[in-house]
Structure formats: structure tokens, C-alpha cells
Write a protein that holds these residues in place. Structure first.
Motif, PDB file in Angstrom:
ATOM      1  N   LYS A 128      32.454  40.517  -0.633  1.00  0.00           N
ATOM      2  CA  LYS A 128      33.889  40.615  -0.365  1.00  0.00           C
ATOM      3  C   LYS A 128      34.260  42.026   0.077  1.00  0.00           C
ATOM      4  O   LYS A 128      35.024  42.218   1.031  1.00  0.00           O
ATOM      5  CB  LYS A 128      34.679  40.235  -1.619  1.00  0.00           C
ATOM      6  CG  LYS A 128      34.539  38.778  -2.035  1.00  0.00           C
ATOM      7  CD  LYS A 128      35.221  38.512  -3.368  1.00  0.00           C
ATOM      8  CE  LYS A 128      35.010  37.066  -3.807  1.00  0.00           C
ATOM      9  NZ  LYS A 128      35.620  36.792  -5.131  1.00  0.00           N
ATOM     10  N   LEU A 155      35.424  34.012   2.166  1.00  0.00           N
ATOM     11  CA  LEU A 155      35.678  34.962   3.246  1.00  0.00           C
ATOM     12  C   LEU A 155      36.183  34.210   4.465  1.00  0.00           C
ATOM     13  O   LEU A 155      35.502  33.297   4.959  1.00  0.00           O
ATOM     14  CB  LEU A 155      34.399  35.729   3.588  1.00  0.00           C
ATOM     15  CG  LEU A 155      33.775  36.495   2.416  1.00  0.00           C
ATOM     16  CD1 LEU A 155      32.495  37.195   2.870  1.00  0.00           C
ATOM     17  CD2 LEU A 155      34.753  37.496   1.844  1.00  0.00           C
ATOM     18  N   LEU A 157      40.181  35.856  -4.424  1.00  0.00           N
ATOM     19  CA  LEU A 157      39.622  35.731  -3.073  1.00  0.00           C
ATOM     20  C   LEU A 157      38.447  34.772  -3.159  1.00  0.00           C
ATOM     21  O   LEU A 157      37.323  35.146  -3.467  1.00  0.00           O
ATOM     22  CB  LEU A 157      39.179  37.096  -2.546  1.00  0.00           C
ATOM     23  CG  LEU A 157      38.683  37.148  -1.101  1.00  0.00           C
ATOM     24  CD1 LEU A 157      39.792  36.723  -0.129  1.00  0.00           C
ATOM     25  CD2 LEU A 157      38.182  38.543  -0.742  1.00  0.00           C
ATOM     26  N   GLN A 191      39.480  40.155  -8.112  1.00  0.00           N
ATOM     27  CA  GLN A 191      38.515  39.655  -7.143  1.00  0.00           C
ATOM     28  C   GLN A 191      38.359  38.133  -7.195  1.00  0.00           C
ATOM     29  O   GLN A 191      37.998  37.509  -6.200  1.00  0.00           O
ATOM     30  CB  GLN A 191      37.157  40.347  -7.341  1.00  0.00           C
ATOM     31  CG  GLN A 191      36.477  40.102  -8.676  1.00  0.00           C
ATOM     32  CD  GLN A 191      35.572  38.891  -8.669  1.00  0.00           C
ATOM     33  OE1 GLN A 191      35.306  38.320  -7.609  1.00  0.00           O
ATOM     34  NE2 GLN A 191      35.122  38.476  -9.836  1.00  0.00           N
ATOM     35  N   GLU A 239      42.589  34.203   0.547  1.00  0.00           N
ATOM     36  CA  GLU A 239      42.252  34.175   1.971  1.00  0.00           C
ATOM     37  C   GLU A 239      43.205  33.294   2.786  1.00  0.00           C
ATOM     38  O   GLU A 239      43.495  33.558   3.952  1.00  0.00           O
ATOM     39  CB  GLU A 239      40.798  33.706   2.168  1.00  0.00           C
ATOM     40  CG  GLU A 239      40.511  32.269   1.774  1.00  0.00           C
ATOM     41  CD  GLU A 239      40.325  32.066   0.277  1.00  0.00           C
ATOM     42  OE1 GLU A 239      40.078  30.916  -0.129  1.00  0.00           O
ATOM     43  OE2 GLU A 239      40.416  33.057  -0.467  1.00  0.00           O
TER      44      GLU A 239
END
Length: 433
Positions: free
Chosen positions: A385, A356, A353, A350, A334
Motif C-alpha cells: 500500500k 489497490l 484501504l 491501513q 479506494e
């Protein structure tokens, strides 16, 4: 009936033209081609016409299940090389390959082989041996040489008068350099070099590994040794591909890489950030396609200021569970997204990340067309996500989700959940794998 018997005894293969027979022999190993000389007088010297001579003692002995190197076995093998290079009638040698890592070959004999290959206009040399090529050999002044592959376990002493005018490919495996000048002389003596690979090379004798070349197109550096005090200098205005797999070295200078189209970076983990690591990433920040390992991503995220990759269109983060968002810096993908204004294609595990972003990255709003998420689970965090991406992906065309093997509910539930989620780009296609 008699005519039929007579026809069966005709040797039609031996009547073929030399060019056809040598083409057939080219599919055999050099050792096997030599053995055909005992078939008949017609075949006695055909192997002499082969343009490619390739001897691999290690492979040959393994194939015969020979575990020890007797003097007779080695001598017979060396005589085969002598016969092909020194005593045959071949006028041209396109390739000479020799792989033998034992120390039973005399340097004088080895030098004669190299000289004979050069005299016969060799274009491709592939040498993996413990015997040191002498700096006085014509290997360094061979006008016909197009590719040169050298290894293993010796220090390369490059003469001052090195001149390889047609060399385009240079691969060095497990060799060392006598000093800084050896590197400079070698590259300056190859005016048309396009492809360079170094693998497991020892940089203990040099302080500046200076790769400067105006025509170099592809460069691969893999796992150097004793490089902790060495600076890496890359100055290559025509370089299009860079692959770098290594630890951090003492420092970096990356210049004139404006032609770079793809970079694959795998820098090993390092607890402390050196200022010159930032120089490394700034040097490649114009690249359109980038592959980063997990440790390289962590290192990049620690750069201050974070480099902006203005032209990056494709980013691949093939990270695994080694990546941990619980590190002290609490940074993940991010953070990097804010520095990728032109990104159109993104592939990532995944795990990278970590959170958010409160402020939606510009690339997600306006540029990203394809996103692939790997190791996806049916946990709330992963679903969140994906929903975030769908909600903010203004021009998103495809969201590909590769599920982890241990998901408990299944792909259908994930698909159903995401299909009813709000999305900014209505035409976006969701694929669950």
C-alpha cells in the motif's frame, strides 16, 4: 521588637478593596465562599457580591464521602442556595449553576430560584436537575440570557411566547420534547442562537426534529433515544461545524449547508441501507474537512450513487480493527478516493484501504500532499500500500507511517524498504513513527 509584633497582628488582607477580595473568592466554590462569612464582620457579606453562583450537590457530597441523602443535609444545602439568591444583596448574577438529580427539592422552591436569577439579570444558566422548569417561568423570556444548559430527565414544555433575544448557546442533555412545536418554538424564539448541543435527548414524542436557524454556526447531536421514527431536518445556511454521533433515524433532510467547513460523523452500524442515508451524505458533500467513523464509512460506501465531495481537502478516518474489508460489498477507502477530486490531506488506518485501485485516483496523482497511515505493519500487504502511494503520489510532500505495536521486524526495515522504492514525487519526505 514591639513594633514587629504589632505589625504581625495587622490583617492586611481584610483591608483590601471589595473588588480584590471578591476576585479571590471567585476561585473558591460557592459553598466555600459562603463559609468565609464567619471570619469577621468584614467578610460577613462579601460572598453576596459574587457574580457567579454554582451549586453541585452531587460533587459536594462525594467530596465529603457522604453516601446517603439525609433530610438535614439536603435542607442545609437548599438554605445555602436561598441565602445566595433570595436573601443576599447581590444586584447582578452573571451565572447560576445548579446540579442536583434527587427529587427532594420542591418545584416551588426551585421556581423561586430561577425567578430570582432572572430578576438579577442572569446571563448563564446551567441546570441539571430532576425538577421540571415550568413553562410559565421567565426562563423562556429572559432578555439577558446568553447561554442556557438544561438537563436531566424531564420533558421540555416550551410556551408559545418564548423570547430569548440574546441567547447564543443552547445545550440540552437528557431532556425530551413535549411535541414537534416545542422544538420549533424554542429555536424560533432564539434569533441570535449560534451554538446548539443535544446529548442523549429523548425524541419519542416528536416525528420531526426540525433544526432550522439562519445564524446557527455549530451543531452537535449525540446519541438520541427513541428516534427510530423521527425525521431529522437541518436547515442552517451559516452552519460551519456539524458533529453527529447517532444511529440512523427514519429519514433526513439536509438543506442550505453551503457554509459548512467541518463535519464529524459517527453513525452506528446498520444492516440495511435506507435511502435517506444517501440524503444525509449528499447534504454535507460540500464540506472541506470531514471525519468519518468506520461504520459511517461503510454506510457512505453503500450509497448509490456515491456522493462526490468536490471541495473536500482533508479526510480523517479514525477507524480501528472493527472495519473489515471482507464484507459482502468488498469496498474500502479506494472506492471513496474516486469521489474526492480535491483531497490534499488524508489520515487513515491501513485496514480501510482494502485493495489497490487499478485506476489511480485523480487526487493521488494531482492533489494529495500529506498522507498519514496508522496501525502500519511490516507485512507484505501494508508495504504494498505504501509503495503504491509513493509510486503514484504526483505532488506528495509527506508520508507519515505510524506503526502497530506488534510489528516483528521493526521500523528501520520499513524505512529502508520504502526509501529505495520508486516514487513519483522526489521531494517526498517519509516519516516512520
Amino acid at each position: 521588637m514591639a513594633e514587629q509584633v504589632k505589625m504581625e497582628k495587622v490583617d492586611r488582607i481584610s483591608d483590601l478593596h471589595d473588588s480584590i477580595l471578591t476576585h479571590v473568592l471567585s476561585f473558591l466554590s460557592t459553598k466555600e465562599a459562603i463559609k468565609t462569612s464567619v471570619l469577621s464582620t468584614r467578610w460577613r457579606y462579601l460572598f453576596d457580591l459574587l457574580p457567579n453562583i454554582d451549586f453541585d450537590l452531587e460533587e459536594d457530597l462525594c467530596r465529603k464521602n457522604i453516601k446517603s441523602y439525609s433530610t438535614d443535609v439536603i435542607e442545609n444545602y437548599m438554605c445555602s442556595v436561598d441565602r445566595m439568591l433570595l436573601f443576599c444583596n447581590t444586584t447582578n448574577v452573571s451565572k447560576f449553576g445548579f446540579k442536583c438529580w434527587i427529587k427532594m427539592i420542591g418545584s416551588n422552591r426551585f421556581n423561586r430560584w430561577i425567578s430570582a436569577a432572572v430578576d438579577r439579570g442572569v446571563k448563564h444558566l446551567d441546570l441539571s436537575t430532576s425538577v421540571l422548569p415550568s413553562s410559565t417561568l421567565p426562563i423562556f423570556t429572559c432578555k439577558t440570557l446568553v447561554s442556557l444548559k438544561l438537563g436531566k430527565y424531564f420533558v421540555l414544555n416550551v410556551p408559545k411566547d418564548v423570547h430569548l433575544p440574546n441567547l447564543k448557546i443552547l445545550h440540552l442533555h437528557s431532556v425530551g420534547f413535549l411535541n414537534d412545536d416545542s422544538v420549533k418554538r424554542l429555536l424560533s424564539g432564539c434569533p441570535h442562537l449560534e451554538d446548539m448541543v443535544t446529548r442523549k435527548c429523548d425524541l419519542g414524542n416528536i416525528r420531526n426534529f426540525h433544526i432550522s436557524h439562519h445564524l446557527l454556526k455549530t451543531l452537535t447531536i449525540r446519541y438520541t433515544y427513541n428516534s427510530y421514527q423521527c425525521w431529522l431536518w437541518i436547515n442552517a445556511p451559516n452552519l460551519t461545524s456539524l458533529e453527529y454521533y447517532d444511529r440512523l433515524v427514519a429519514g433526513y433532510s439536509m438543506e442550505n449547508l453551503q457554509s459548512l467547513t467541518k463535519a464529524v460523523i459517527d453513525i452506528s452500524a446498520c444492516k440495511t441501507l435506507r435511502a435517506d442515508a444517501t440524503k444525509f451524505f449528499k447534504g454535507i458533500c460540500d464540506v472541506p474537512s470531514l471525519v468519518l467513523s468506520d461504520t459511517s464509512l461503510q454506510l457512505l460506501l453503500r450509497c448509490e450513487p456515491l456522493p462526490v465531495f468536490e471541495n473536500l481537502i482533508k479526510l480523517d478516518l479514525p477507524c480501528h480493527l472493527r472495519f473489515r474489508c471482507s464484507n459482502a460489498l468488498q469496498k474500502g477507502l479506494e472506492t471513496l478516493l474516486s469521489s474526492l477530486p480535491a483531497l490534499e490531506k488524508l489520515e487513515f488506518y491501513q485496514e480501510v484501504l482494502c485493495s489497490l485501485p487499478e485506476k489511480v485516483p485523480s487526487c493521488l496523482l494531482h492533489k494529495l500532499k500529506t498522507i498519514k497511515i496508522t496501525n502500519f505493519t511490516d507485512e507484505k500487504d501494508c508495504i504494498g500500500k505504501a509503495k503504491y502511494i509513493l509510486k503514484n503520489g504526483g505532488v506528495l510532500e509527506k508520508l507519515i507511517i505510524v506503526t502497530a505495536s506488534h510489528i516483528s521486524i521493526g521500523k528501520k526495515w520499513i524505512s529502508k524498504t520504502l526509501c529505495v522504492s520508486s516514487r513519483e514525487s522526489k521531494p517526498c519526505f517519509i516519516l516512520i513513527i
